[in-house]
Scaffold this motif. Structure first.
Motif, PDB file in Angstrom:
ATOM      1  N   GLU A  68      29.302  30.577  36.984  1.00 37.41           N
ATOM      2  CA  GLU A  68      28.085  31.118  37.597  1.00 37.41           C
ATOM      3  C   GLU A  68      28.171  32.615  37.875  1.00 37.41           C
ATOM      4  O   GLU A  68      27.365  33.155  38.595  1.00 37.41           O
ATOM      5  N   ILE A  69      29.202  33.250  37.361  1.00 41.33           N
ATOM      6  CA  ILE A  69      29.344  34.682  37.641  1.00 41.33           C
ATOM      7  C   ILE A  69      28.800  35.461  36.455  1.00 41.33           C
ATOM      8  O   ILE A  69      29.143  35.187  35.313  1.00 41.33           O
ATOM      9  N   ILE A  81      42.293  47.723  27.594  1.00 45.78           N
ATOM     10  CA  ILE A  81      42.398  46.595  26.670  1.00 45.78           C
ATOM     11  C   ILE A  81      41.002  46.176  26.238  1.00 45.78           C
ATOM     12  O   ILE A  81      40.023  46.464  26.929  1.00 45.78           O
ATOM     13  N   ASP A  82      40.928  45.501  25.106  1.00 45.35           N
ATOM     14  CA  ASP A  82      39.626  45.063  24.628  1.00 45.35           C
ATOM     15  C   ASP A  82      39.214  43.821  25.417  1.00 45.35           C
ATOM     16  O   ASP A  82      39.658  42.721  25.157  1.00 45.35           O
ATOM     17  N   LEU A  83      38.351  44.032  26.420  1.00 46.45           N
ATOM     18  CA  LEU A  83      38.023  42.963  27.364  1.00 46.45           C
ATOM     19  C   LEU A  83      37.366  41.766  26.683  1.00 46.45           C
ATOM     20  O   LEU A  83      37.704  40.619  26.958  1.00 46.45           O
ATOM     21  N   VAL A  84      36.417  42.058  25.804  1.00 48.14           N
ATOM     22  CA  VAL A  84      35.660  40.960  25.180  1.00 48.14           C
ATOM     23  C   VAL A  84      36.595  40.099  24.346  1.00 48.14           C
ATOM     24  O   VAL A  84      36.514  38.878  24.332  1.00 48.14           O
ATOM     25  N   ASP A  85      37.540  40.757  23.701  1.00 55.19           N
ATOM     26  CA  ASP A  85      38.466  40.019  22.855  1.00 55.19           C
ATOM     27  C   ASP A  85      39.416  39.172  23.692  1.00 55.19           C
ATOM     28  O   ASP A  85      39.708  38.026  23.358  1.00 55.19           O
ATOM     29  N   ILE A  86      39.881  39.719  24.792  1.00 55.44           N
ATOM     30  CA  ILE A  86      40.910  39.028  25.560  1.00 55.44           C
ATOM     31  C   ILE A  86      40.323  37.941  26.456  1.00 55.44           C
ATOM     32  O   ILE A  86      40.857  36.849  26.570  1.00 55.44           O
ATOM     33  N   LEU A  87      39.189  38.232  27.098  1.00 53.43           N
ATOM     34  CA  LEU A  87      38.655  37.261  28.066  1.00 53.43           C
ATOM     35  C   LEU A  87      37.699  36.264  27.422  1.00 53.43           C
ATOM     36  O   LEU A  87      37.401  35.238  28.019  1.00 53.43           O
ATOM     37  N   GLN A  88      37.175  36.549  26.235  1.00 49.19           N
ATOM     38  CA  GLN A  88      36.220  35.671  25.557  1.00 49.19           C
ATOM     39  C   GLN A  88      35.086  35.248  26.486  1.00 49.19           C
ATOM     40  O   GLN A  88      34.874  34.063  26.733  1.00 49.19           O
ATOM     41  N   PRO A  89      34.337  36.210  27.043  1.00 52.80           N
ATOM     42  CA  PRO A  89      33.305  35.840  28.006  1.00 52.80           C
ATOM     43  C   PRO A  89      32.038  35.314  27.325  1.00 52.80           C
ATOM     44  O   PRO A  89      31.875  35.472  26.119  1.00 52.80           O
ATOM     45  N   GLU A  90      31.162  34.715  28.144  1.00 58.21           N
ATOM     46  CA  GLU A  90      29.846  34.322  27.653  1.00 58.21           C
ATOM     47  C   GLU A  90      29.060  35.587  27.312  1.00 58.21           C
ATOM     48  O   GLU A  90      29.388  36.678  27.762  1.00 58.21           O
ATOM     49  N   GLU A  91      27.990  35.384  26.557  1.00 55.55           N
ATOM     50  CA  GLU A  91      27.210  36.533  26.086  1.00 55.55           C
ATOM     51  C   GLU A  91      26.632  37.361  27.234  1.00 55.55           C
ATOM     52  O   GLU A  91      26.573  38.585  27.169  1.00 55.55           O
ATOM     53  N   ASP A  92      26.192  36.657  28.311  1.00 55.75           N
ATOM     54  CA  ASP A  92      25.417  37.373  29.335  1.00 55.75           C
ATOM     55  C   ASP A  92      26.269  37.879  30.488  1.00 55.75           C
ATOM     56  O   ASP A  92      25.740  38.369  31.479  1.00 55.75           O
ATOM     57  N   VAL A  93      27.583  37.759  30.388  1.00 56.29           N
ATOM     58  CA  VAL A  93      28.430  38.297  31.451  1.00 56.29           C
ATOM     59  C   VAL A  93      28.611  39.794  31.236  1.00 56.29           C
ATOM     60  O   VAL A  93      28.833  40.242  30.112  1.00 56.29           O
TER      61      VAL A  93
ATOM     62  N   GLU B 160      31.351  23.975  46.111  1.00 58.94           N
ATOM     63  CA  GLU B 160      30.008  24.233  45.624  1.00 58.94           C
ATOM     64  C   GLU B 160      29.142  24.676  46.790  1.00 58.94           C
ATOM     65  O   GLU B 160      29.069  24.009  47.813  1.00 58.94           O
ATOM     66  N   LEU B 161      28.491  25.810  46.613  1.00 60.38           N
ATOM     67  CA  LEU B 161      27.639  26.327  47.672  1.00 60.38           C
ATOM     68  C   LEU B 161      26.267  25.682  47.591  1.00 60.38           C
ATOM     69  O   LEU B 161      25.924  25.001  46.628  1.00 60.38           O
ATOM     70  N   GLU B 162      25.486  25.923  48.650  1.00 57.39           N
ATOM     71  CA  GLU B 162      24.160  25.314  48.708  1.00 57.39           C
ATOM     72  C   GLU B 162      23.266  25.785  47.562  1.00 57.39           C
ATOM     73  O   GLU B 162      22.426  25.039  47.074  1.00 57.39           O
ATOM     74  N   ASP B 163      23.457  27.031  47.145  1.00 56.10           N
ATOM     75  CA  ASP B 163      22.590  27.541  46.079  1.00 56.10           C
ATOM     76  C   ASP B 163      23.120  27.189  44.688  1.00 56.10           C
ATOM     77  O   ASP B 163      22.621  27.688  43.686  1.00 56.10           O
ATOM     78  N   GLY B 164      24.119  26.329  44.633  1.00 61.30           N
ATOM     79  CA  GLY B 164      24.562  25.850  43.333  1.00 61.30           C
ATOM     80  C   GLY B 164      25.725  26.628  42.749  1.00 61.30           C
ATOM     81  O   GLY B 164      26.300  26.202  41.755  1.00 61.30           O
ATOM     82  N   ASP B 165      26.065  27.751  43.351  1.00 65.15           N
ATOM     83  CA  ASP B 165      27.215  28.502  42.832  1.00 65.15           C
ATOM     84  C   ASP B 165      28.497  27.735  43.115  1.00 65.15           C
ATOM     85  O   ASP B 165      28.632  27.096  44.148  1.00 65.15           O
ATOM     86  N   VAL B 166      29.407  27.833  42.189  1.00 69.73           N
ATOM     87  CA  VAL B 166      30.699  27.183  42.391  1.00 69.73           C
ATOM     88  C   VAL B 166      31.741  28.262  42.604  1.00 69.73           C
ATOM     89  O   VAL B 166      31.793  29.240  41.869  1.00 69.73           O
ATOM     90  N   ILE B 167      32.536  28.076  43.636  1.00 70.69           N
ATOM     91  CA  ILE B 167      33.543  29.084  43.954  1.00 70.69           C
ATOM     92  C   ILE B 167      34.913  28.449  43.903  1.00 70.69           C
ATOM     93  O   ILE B 167      35.117  27.342  44.388  1.00 70.69           O
ATOM     94  N   MET B 168      35.822  29.149  43.289  1.00 69.59           N
ATOM     95  CA  MET B 168      37.197  28.655  43.201  1.00 69.59           C
ATOM     96  C   MET B 168      37.966  29.217  44.384  1.00 69.59           C
ATOM     97  O   MET B 168      38.117  30.429  44.518  1.00 69.59           O
ATOM     98  N   LEU B 169      38.431  28.331  45.245  1.00 68.29           N
ATOM     99  CA  LEU B 169      39.189  28.814  46.398  1.00 68.29           C
ATOM    100  C   LEU B 169      40.671  28.692  46.080  1.00 68.29           C
ATOM    101  O   LEU B 169      41.227  27.603  46.018  1.00 68.29           O
ATOM    102  N   LYS B 170      41.276  29.823  45.863  1.00 69.12           N
ATOM    103  CA  LYS B 170      42.689  29.833  45.537  1.00 69.12           C
ATOM    104  C   LYS B 170      43.393  30.701  46.555  1.00 69.12           C
ATOM    105  O   LYS B 170      42.800  31.597  47.132  1.00 69.12           O
ATOM    106  N   LYS B 171      44.659  30.427  46.776  1.00 70.65           N
ATOM    107  CA  LYS B 171      45.387  31.156  47.795  1.00 70.65           C
ATOM    108  C   LYS B 171      45.310  32.658  47.542  1.00 70.65           C
ATOM    109  O   LYS B 171      45.409  33.111  46.401  1.00 70.65           O
ATOM    110  N   ASN B 172      45.131  33.395  48.658  1.00 71.66           N
ATOM    111  CA  ASN B 172      45.114  34.855  48.625  1.00 71.66           C
ATOM    112  C   ASN B 172      43.960  35.446  47.833  1.00 71.66           C
ATOM    113  O   ASN B 172      44.060  36.553  47.338  1.00 71.66           O
ATOM    114  N   SER B 173      42.870  34.704  47.679  1.00 73.23           N
ATOM    115  CA  SER B 173      41.687  35.358  47.141  1.00 73.23           C
ATOM    116  C   SER B 173      40.738  35.568  48.309  1.00 73.23           C
ATOM    117  O   SER B 173      40.715  34.782  49.254  1.00 73.23           O
ATOM    118  N   ARG B 174      39.988  36.637  48.236  1.00 72.71           N
ATOM    119  CA  ARG B 174      39.059  36.936  49.320  1.00 72.71           C
ATOM    120  C   ARG B 174      37.654  36.637  48.871  1.00 72.71           C
ATOM    121  O   ARG B 174      37.320  36.850  47.711  1.00 72.71           O
TER     122      ARG B 174
END
Lengths: 438, 195
Positions: A68-69, A81-93, B160-174
């Motif tokens: 969802e990001i 580094i070539d970000l698109v190549d390494i991370l393989q993101p979705e089109e709209d990120v 999962e938040l109320e608005d549908g976003d999913v957040i990964m809670l991992k140690k030492n992330s803010r």
């Protein structure tokens, strides 16, 4: 692609969206991240902050958090580094890259909107697009009519030659562009620019940027002249902030100021002798590794007019008169020992009811927190962020200062023992020595 | 003496004005009994002597005592009702059993009715602009900020938040998250608020 308008094309795009903030483990990145965090807090931009330490870290962090990001901000990582190549993101990120590591990867520079670089350094000689990329249409040649076959053959040979020349040229250009890695303008200074454009330039913002500028200077990431140029907008903002603070407020609120200060690391949180003994700029010139080094240091203190007893106790409890005269005494005594000018303009943070804090000390404290001997790096990162706050009790800073002192002592001890045991090998353009693993 | 018991009752209630205490069934029964007796005596005297005006003063005094008892009892009940009303805002629609024991049956009935009323009112709020109601009890005071900064202390996994976003809670992330979503996790010790 580079961003034209730092406010409209970067900050305003993020408004109202969830942001993933990936931050590298270094002082500049911590400072830039602090500034961005404060901005995000003002505008209720919800974010996830993950510190990353390398390309594999970057990949796992992105893979774990990419749900969802749509907007990812990378601070001091990902530019080279070539970000698109390494991370393989979705089109709209969309990736926003704020990286002081140079040279920037060509694919990032000429990405059509997926990777957006926040700051364009004029020092970078980025090769032109046409010199690097070229549509390959050689194989799709249409068969020419029979009578012109000969000329077609010639034309094809000509094209191949041109292509070969172009390839060579491209190779040379790319080699020249990528052969050295170096640092650009501190990311925190760019972040400060964003904050200033958003009219949210607070003391905390200025302080973070000042620490980052000091870091680049102290770690010799940039030439001194460049450092001065980088800090120029910062000087302007500090002066503006000072103008805005009313006179009767100066003792009640934290503020940043530019003052002449000794470039001894941590001397405010240490003793004068300790700081002199471990200062990277001065100690080697006093030849402390030699047997006569200790005597030379004592001589320097005597010339400055500081009794040993005073110089050895904590700076905070030193005689007030001595503390006041320290800068002038040090400046006067330095030339005799052929030391470089030991004072320079530094940023100081004045806090109400607390001793002033120098940006240089902060740099060492943050570095020690990130690379602490017992605390894991990710936790040290959190401490480093906490140490940057300008108000209130600062436990993280105390922890960092203690660790920094230990680190400096260890480095000095190692260097001295290597030098005195003649462990330093001279090999042409390089000198090297071998550190024994404990 | 008349009205002594009711004063005792009020004084008892006054002693801890912040919390609610046990519904004093016994004492109230006694007071009502006293009122019945007074009323009966007055009835007898009034019926017996329509001409004899010498008893009128006595009737008057008894009547005042009666009125006073009634007023004090009502004050007692009204005061308790207000306290029960705040209970609804503090505890929500389900009372903890130990608090439930302190209420009388009719009080509890009132509480349930009040609770339903409030709930249906909150549901109706904002209907015209497309919201499905607002929980008014959530923020009794305006929150300082809608979002808070939290540090994840353990590897928790996905949230999962109320608005549908999913957040990964991992140690030492803010994270910078809506306050309401984090509060339970902070209580569980998964997140730590950073001030």
């Amino acid at each position: 692609m580079f961003i034209e308008d730092i406010r409209n094309d970067f900050y305003n795009v993020l408004l109202g969206n969830r942001v993933l903030l990936l931050v590298h483990y270094d002082v500049d990145a911590v400072c830039a991240c602090k500034i961005l965090q404060d901005l995000f807090k003002c505008d209720n931009i919800s974010y996830t902050l993950v510190p990353v330490g390398g390309i594999s870290d970057l990949k796992t962090a992105y893979d774990e958090n990419n749900e969802e990001i749509k907007y990812v901000v990378l601070v001091n990582c990902g530019g080279t580094i070539d970000l698109v190549d390494i991370l393989q993101p979705e089109e709209d990120v969309v990736f926003f890259v704020l990286d002081s590591h140079k040279p920037t990867d060509i694919c990032n520079v000429y990405s059509d909107g997926q990777v957006r670089l926040i700051y364009k350094d004029d020092e970078e000689n980025i090769p032109n697009f046409d010199d690097i990329f070229r549509d390959d249409d050689e194989d799709e040649e249409e068969p020419e009519p029979e009578p012109e076959r000969r000329s077609a053959l010639e034309a094809a040979a000509e094209r191949r030659r041109a292509r070969k020349a172009w390839e060579e040229r491209r190779h040379a250009l790319m080699f020249n562009y990528t052969q050295f890695s170096y640092y650009g303008k501190p990311s925190a200074c760019v972040a400060l620019e964003i904050a200033a454009r958003a009219s949210r330039c607070t003391t905390a913002t200025l302080w973070s940027a000042a620490v980052a500028a000091a870091a680049h200077e102290a770690l010799h990431n940039r030439s001194p002249a460049r450092c001065l140029l980088d800090a120029e907008p910062l000087h302007r903002y500090v002066a503006a902030a000072q103008r805005h603070t009313a006179d009767d407020d100066t003792h009640r609120v934290a503020r940043v100021s530019v003052e002449k200060d000794a470039s001894l690391p941590l001397y405010r949180l240490w003793s004068l002798e300790g700081a002199l003994r471990h200062a990277g700029a001065l100690a080697p010139l006093l030849r402390l590794h030699a047997r006569s080094g200790a005597a030379r240091l004592r001589q320097l203190l005597a010339d400055m007019g500081f009794p040993l007893q005073q110089a050895r106790q904590a700076y905070r409890s030193m005689d007030v008169e001595l503390r006041r005269s320290m800068l002038t005494a040090l400046e006067a005594a330095a030339p005799k020992y052929k030391l470089p000018v030991p004072t320079r303009a530094t940023f100081l943070l004045h806090r109400p009811h607390a001793p002033p804090l120098s940006a240089l000390d902060m740099v060492y404290a943050i570095m020690a927190l990130i690379e602490h001997e017992t605390i894991p790096r990710a936790e040290g990162f959190q401490h480093a962020l906490a140490a940057l706050q300008v108000t209130g009790e600062n436990e993280a800073l105390k922890l960092g200062a203690a660790a920094a002192r230990r680190a400096l002592e260890a480095v000095a001890r190692l260097a001295n023992s290597i030098l005195s045991s003649r462990g330093l090998m001279l090999a042409g353009p390089f000198n090297y020595f071998i550190v024994q693993e404990v | 003496m008349f009205g002594e018991k009711v004063i005792e009752l009020l004084k008892e209630a006054e002693r801890n004005s912040d919390t609610i205490d046990l519904y004093n069934d016994e004492k109230i029964r006694q007071i009502i009994q006293e009122m019945h007796i007074l009323f009966k005596m007055n009835m007898d005297d009034a019926n017996a002597t329509t001409e004899n005006k010498s008893l009128w003063t006595t009737v008057q005094v008894r009547h005042s005592a009666l009125e006073r008892n009634k007023r004090c009892l009502l004050a007692y009940l009204y005061n308790r009702m207000n306290k029960i009303k705040t209970l609804r805002w503090e505890f929500g629609s389900v009372l903890p059993p130990d608090v439930r024991e302190l209420l009388s049956d009719s009080e509890y009935e009132w509480f349930s009715k009040y609770s339903t009323n409030l709930a249906s009112y909150m549901r109706s709020l904002g209907e015209d602009i497309g919201y499905s109601g607002i929980d008014l009890t959530e923020n009794l005071r305006p929150p300082k900020s809608l979002y808070i900064e939290v540090l994840c202390v353990t590897d928790y996994g996905k949230l999962e938040l109320e608005d549908g976003d999913v957040i990964m809670l991992k140690k030492n992330s803010r994270h910078y998250l809506p306050t309401e979503e984090c509060q339970t996790l902070i209580r569980q010790g998964v997140l730590k608020q950073i001030i």
